[in-house]
Design a protein around this motif. Structure first.
Motif, PDB file in Angstrom:
ATOM      1  N   THR A 109       0.814  -1.224   0.000  1.00  0.00           N
ATOM      2  CA  THR A 109       0.000   0.000   0.000  1.00  0.00           C
ATOM      3  C   THR A 109       0.845   1.271   0.000  1.00  0.00           C
ATOM      4  N   GLU A 110       2.162   1.129   0.138  1.00  0.00           N
ATOM      5  CA  GLU A 110       3.075   2.272   0.183  1.00  0.00           C
ATOM      6  C   GLU A 110       2.712   3.243   1.306  1.00  0.00           C
ATOM      7  N   ARG A 111       2.337   2.670   2.439  1.00  0.00           N
ATOM      8  CA  ARG A 111       2.021   3.465   3.626  1.00  0.00           C
ATOM      9  C   ARG A 111       2.319   2.625   4.855  1.00  0.00           C
ATOM     10  N   PRO A 180       2.276   6.657  11.925  1.00  0.00           N
ATOM     11  CA  PRO A 180       3.215   5.619  12.376  1.00  0.00           C
ATOM     12  C   PRO A 180       3.718   5.837  13.791  1.00  0.00           C
ATOM     13  N   ILE A 181       3.748   7.085  14.250  1.00  0.00           N
ATOM     14  CA  ILE A 181       4.257   7.359  15.597  1.00  0.00           C
ATOM     15  C   ILE A 181       3.208   7.006  16.647  1.00  0.00           C
ATOM     16  N   GLY A 250       1.517   7.094  23.870  1.00  0.00           N
ATOM     17  CA  GLY A 250       0.590   7.026  22.742  1.00  0.00           C
ATOM     18  C   GLY A 250      -0.596   7.944  22.925  1.00  0.00           C
ATOM     19  N   VAL A 251      -1.136   7.997  24.148  1.00  0.00           N
ATOM     20  CA  VAL A 251      -2.264   8.891  24.430  1.00  0.00           C
ATOM     21  C   VAL A 251      -1.857  10.353  24.257  1.00  0.00           C
ATOM     22  N   ILE A 252      -0.673  10.701  24.762  1.00  0.00           N
ATOM     23  CA  ILE A 252      -0.195  12.085  24.645  1.00  0.00           C
ATOM     24  C   ILE A 252       0.060  12.455  23.187  1.00  0.00           C
ATOM     25  N   LEU A 253       0.690  11.544  22.448  1.00  0.00           N
ATOM     26  CA  LEU A 253       0.947  11.801  21.023  1.00  0.00           C
ATOM     27  C   LEU A 253      -0.352  11.914  20.247  1.00  0.00           C
TER      28      LEU A 253
END
Length: 331
Positions: A109-111, A180-181, A250-253
């Motif tokens: 999918t190039e992602r 992705p992050i 993850g929640v903060i990001l």
């Protein structure tokens, strides 16, 4: 953005193969688990024989005297050892295949392959398997894989059937470097929490059926093959210490991404709210684990509550409740 159908097909085949291989690993590890009791009896008998040899007493069944100081023969590999070794090797192969399916999905999918529930669950299960292989590398933990693989196999089956989505580009809102992050950190943290939750459930089972009460019920016979309660409690605590900052990050990001995408850090979206509640429950577990009078069963039940909140967030919130995360193919 074009889709490489060949790589997408290879990804699906790798995913299906991973499920089949992990089922085989589960069967082999179940045989090992069922053989553990016989192995424990042999170990005890071997220890008694060594004591007799060291004392110069009789060691054979015929009552013949043993020569003092004689080196005892090394015991042969038991049935549990052989099946456990095979199951562990097959487990590694299944983990590699699952990771390969994720990589191939991304290439096709190039992602980054975290745009829907199917991909998220695959990533979380891969994190559980990989984390388990690292954190439970000691042979004493190998019997735990029978229980760890049950939720993993259920999740992989649901991902490949109910949650499956064809390889396709994501909607414009998800075409961000935050994808992705944020989602990787959350999925990895969720995978580690799965190990922690299962460890706490097994800890509670071990506490309920300690040694000497094995024959009380089916659960008692299951519990007698488990490591001691202290080992299980340490595993749950160690994995939560790893998963807690990951999931919190993850929640903060996610809040930072929400500010960039929607103009606010927090909007009480169902996904945001339940994720934060789950994180608070795990914070309560870590606090209880360090508080006198709460370290044993009370703290373990809090950890189980956090595990339940994660599952509720994954399925009920994503698939039943509508929210701002619905566009990601999450319900």
């Amino acid at each position: 953005m074009t889709i490489n159908e060949t790589l997408a097909q290879y990804s699906d085949w790798a995913f299906e193969s991973a499920f089949a291989v992990l089922v085989l690993a589960f069967v082999l590890l179940v045989i090992q688990y069922a053989s553990t009791r016989a192995r424990a009896v042999q170990v005890r008998e071997g220890a008694e024989e060594k004591e007799l040899v060291a004392a110069g007493g009789t060691s054979g069944s015929d009552g013949t005297a043993a020569t003092p100081g004689r080196v005892a023969e090394q015991p042969r590999r038991t049935l549990a050892d052989r099946f456990g070794g095979m199951g562990y090797a097959v487990l590694v192969v299944g983990t590699v295949l699952l990771i390969a399916s994720i990589v191939l999905r991304g290439l096709s999918t190039e992602r980054f392959p975290l745009g829907n529930m199917y991909e998220f669950v695959a990533m979380a299960c891969a994190a559980t398997l990989l984390g388990g292989l690292v954190l439970m590398a000691k042979p004493a933990y190998r019997v735990l894989w029978v229980f760890m693989l049950v939720p993993v196999l259920i999740l992989i089956f649901l991902a490949g059937t109910v949650l499956y989505a064809d390889a396709a580009p994501v909607v414009p809102a998800l075409r961000s470097f935050w994808l992705p992050i944020h989602v990787t950190v959350v999925s990895v943290g969720s995978g580690v929490f799965l190990i922690s939750g299962v460890a706490s459930l097994l800890f509670l089972l071990r506490i309920r059926y300690p040694k000497g009460a094995e024959g009380a019920s089916v659960f008692g016979r299951l519990a007698e093959r488990l490591p001691d309660a202290l080992t299980l409690d340490r595993l749950a605590y160690k994995t939560t210490i790893i998963g807690f900052p990951l999931f919190g990050a993850g929640v903060i990001l996610g809040a930072i991404w929400a500010e960039a995408a929607w103009g606010r850090f927090w909007g009480w979206d169902p996904k945001e709210t339940v994720s934060f509640i789950a994180w608070v429950i795990y914070a309560a577990y870590l606090h209880a684990r360090a508080t006198s009078g709460w370290r044993d069963t009370k703290a373990a039940w809090i950890n189980v509550a956090g595990f339940a909140a994660m599952l509720f967030n994954l399925f009920i919130i994503n698939m039943v409740v509508s929210g701002l995360h619905s566009y990601a193919g999450l319900n």
